[in-house]
Design a protein around this motif. Structure first.
Motif, mmCIF file in Angstrom:
data_model
loop_
_atom_site.group_PDB
_atom_site.id
_atom_site.type_symbol
_atom_site.label_atom_id
_atom_site.label_comp_id
_atom_site.label_asym_id
_atom_site.label_seq_id
_atom_site.Cartn_x
_atom_site.Cartn_y
_atom_site.Cartn_z
ATOM 1 N N SER A 138 0.826 -1.211 0.000
ATOM 2 C CA SER A 138 0.000 0.000 0.000
ATOM 3 C C SER A 138 0.865 1.268 0.000
ATOM 4 O O SER A 138 2.098 1.213 0.028
ATOM 5 N N ASP A 139 0.188 2.411 0.013
ATOM 6 C CA ASP A 139 0.870 3.710 0.069
ATOM 7 C C ASP A 139 0.928 4.263 1.487
ATOM 8 O O ASP A 139 1.165 5.455 1.684
ATOM 9 N N ASP A 140 0.724 3.416 2.486
ATOM 10 C CA ASP A 140 0.773 3.887 3.870
ATOM 11 C C ASP A 140 2.157 4.467 4.186
ATOM 12 O O ASP A 140 3.185 3.903 3.779
ATOM 13 N N PRO A 141 2.216 5.592 4.905
ATOM 14 C CA PRO A 141 3.503 6.227 5.223
ATOM 15 C C PRO A 141 4.489 5.314 5.948
ATOM 16 O O PRO A 141 5.706 5.492 5.814
ATOM 17 N N MET A 142 3.989 4.318 6.685
ATOM 18 C CA MET A 142 4.891 3.468 7.472
ATOM 19 C C MET A 142 5.711 2.503 6.616
ATOM 20 O O MET A 142 6.680 1.914 7.106
ATOM 21 N N VAL A 143 5.321 2.351 5.330
ATOM 22 C CA VAL A 143 6.080 1.449 4.453
ATOM 23 C C VAL A 143 6.635 2.162 3.223
ATOM 24 O O VAL A 143 7.130 1.514 2.291
ATOM 25 N N GLN A 144 6.568 3.500 3.218
ATOM 26 C CA GLN A 144 7.126 4.235 2.086
ATOM 27 C C GLN A 144 8.654 4.301 2.169
ATOM 28 O O GLN A 144 9.240 4.227 3.250
ATOM 29 N N ALA A 145 9.290 4.451 1.021
ATOM 30 C CA ALA A 145 10.752 4.530 0.966
ATOM 31 C C ALA A 145 11.250 5.690 1.822
ATOM 32 O O ALA A 145 10.618 6.753 1.883
ATOM 33 N N ASN A 146 12.370 5.471 2.505
ATOM 34 C CA ASN A 146 12.939 6.511 3.360
ATOM 35 C C ASN A 146 14.459 6.404 3.374
ATOM 36 O O ASN A 146 15.047 5.645 2.610
ATOM 37 N N ASP A 147 15.077 7.181 4.257
ATOM 38 C CA ASP A 147 16.548 7.238 4.301
ATOM 39 C C ASP A 147 17.161 6.310 5.347
ATOM 40 O O ASP A 147 18.351 6.420 5.650
#
Length: 310
Positions: A138-147
């Motif tokens: 999904s597009d949930d913030p907890m699994v979005q790409a990060n640093d």
């Protein structure tokens, strides 16, 4: 003669370590998986990931599933890191098909055919497994790409031997259904299973029974030796309804301990115990109700006294 005997023993031990370090590969299957992008399914998956995967894979500093250093793992196994579940291109989770991911969570077999025994959830319902995958895609913030970029796990020779000796679980031939939530005992048992409470709160985390958790030695009686955040030794608590466990706990006391990390004596529970804030009142009541049916075990708290919460 003694030197020859010592040399032979050392060589034999080394051979065993090498043998088990060369991990056997197993057949990988791509299982038919039904996912969706419905909001309710994503939210349900988020809850299951939070309670069943979050204790290892949640990075509390960013509140994302970016993985973490498993500092409570026995050092003899090596340096263990829970992998990131975010959408960074390099993350392993994004290299799996939905079916391969489902097969991994059931059997412990990775897409390269090697074992990841800590990932096995053989009794989780198909509904919940599909919801996990729905959430991860999904597009949930907890699994979005990060640093956030954690190191990879580096097993020691003994760690490789332990992992290499593990056997995959059989993929079930029939659908596994979620229990009726109105059946508090069945639902509570199910939650303890998929969260993995029994892994830590039984006699030995390395010898629990994944298929039949209640057959694990010292089931829910505590006693597993682990490491706290400062590296000091800690022994897991007795969660049976014995006077050395939860006999004097009300459901409210229990819920406060599980969700806020504060016990009946108003003392803060130490790491590696996590706070399960996603469990609602019905979940807490179900777990509490089931634990009352588990045979009580006499196992007093062996930890130094912790500080009271102000």
């Amino acid at each position: 003669m003694k030197r020859k005997g010592l040399y032979f023993t050392t060589s034999l031990l080394a051979a065993f370590i090498v043998l088990f370090s060369c991990k056997t590969t197993h057949e990988v299957k791509d299982i038919e998986t039904k996912t969706s992008q419905q909001k309710n399914d994503i939210e349900h998956g988020k809850k299951i990931v939070s309670i069943a995967c979050g204790p290892c894979h949640l990075d509390q500093s960013t509140n994302t599933f970016s993985g973490s250093h498993l500092i409570d793992a026995p050092p003899v196994l090596g340096q263990l890191y829970a992998s990131s579940l975010t959408k960074n291109a390099e993350n392993e989770v994004n290299k799996y098909t939905d079916g391969q991911l489902k097969y991994l969570l059931r059997t412990g077999i990775k897409k390269d055919g090697k074992m990841a025994p800590f990932m096995q959830k053989p009794n989780m319902s198909d509904e919940d497994l599909n919801a996990i995958i729905t959430f991860l895609r999904s597009d949930d913030p907890m699994v979005q790409a990060n640093d956030v970029h954690n190191p990879r796990t580096k097993y020691s020779a003994i760690g490789n031997m332990v992992i290499g000796s593990q056997k995959p679980l059989k993929y079930p031939e029939t659908t596994i259904f979620s229990p009726n939530k109105n059946d508090k005992v069945a639902y509570g048992k199910y939650l303890i299973d998929i969260i993995g409470c029994y892994d830590c709160h039984s006699a030995n985390i390395m010898k629990t029974d994944k298929l039949n958790p209640e057959k694990s030695k010292g089931y829910m009686g505590g006693g597993t030796k682990m490491l706290s955040a400062d590296g000091s030794k800690i022994v897991t608590s007795n969660l049976t309804f014995h006077e050395t466990g939860l006999a004097n706990y009300t459901v409210q006391d229990f819920g406060r301990a599980v969700r806020q990390g504060i016990n009946k004596e108003n003392k803060v529970l130490r790491y590696p115990m996590r706070m399960f804030t996603d469990l609602n009142d019905d979940d807490i009541e179900a777990i509490y109700t089931y634990l009352k049916t588990v045979p009580p075990i006499n196992n007093p708290d062996k930890n130094p006294k912790s500080k009271k919460k102000d």
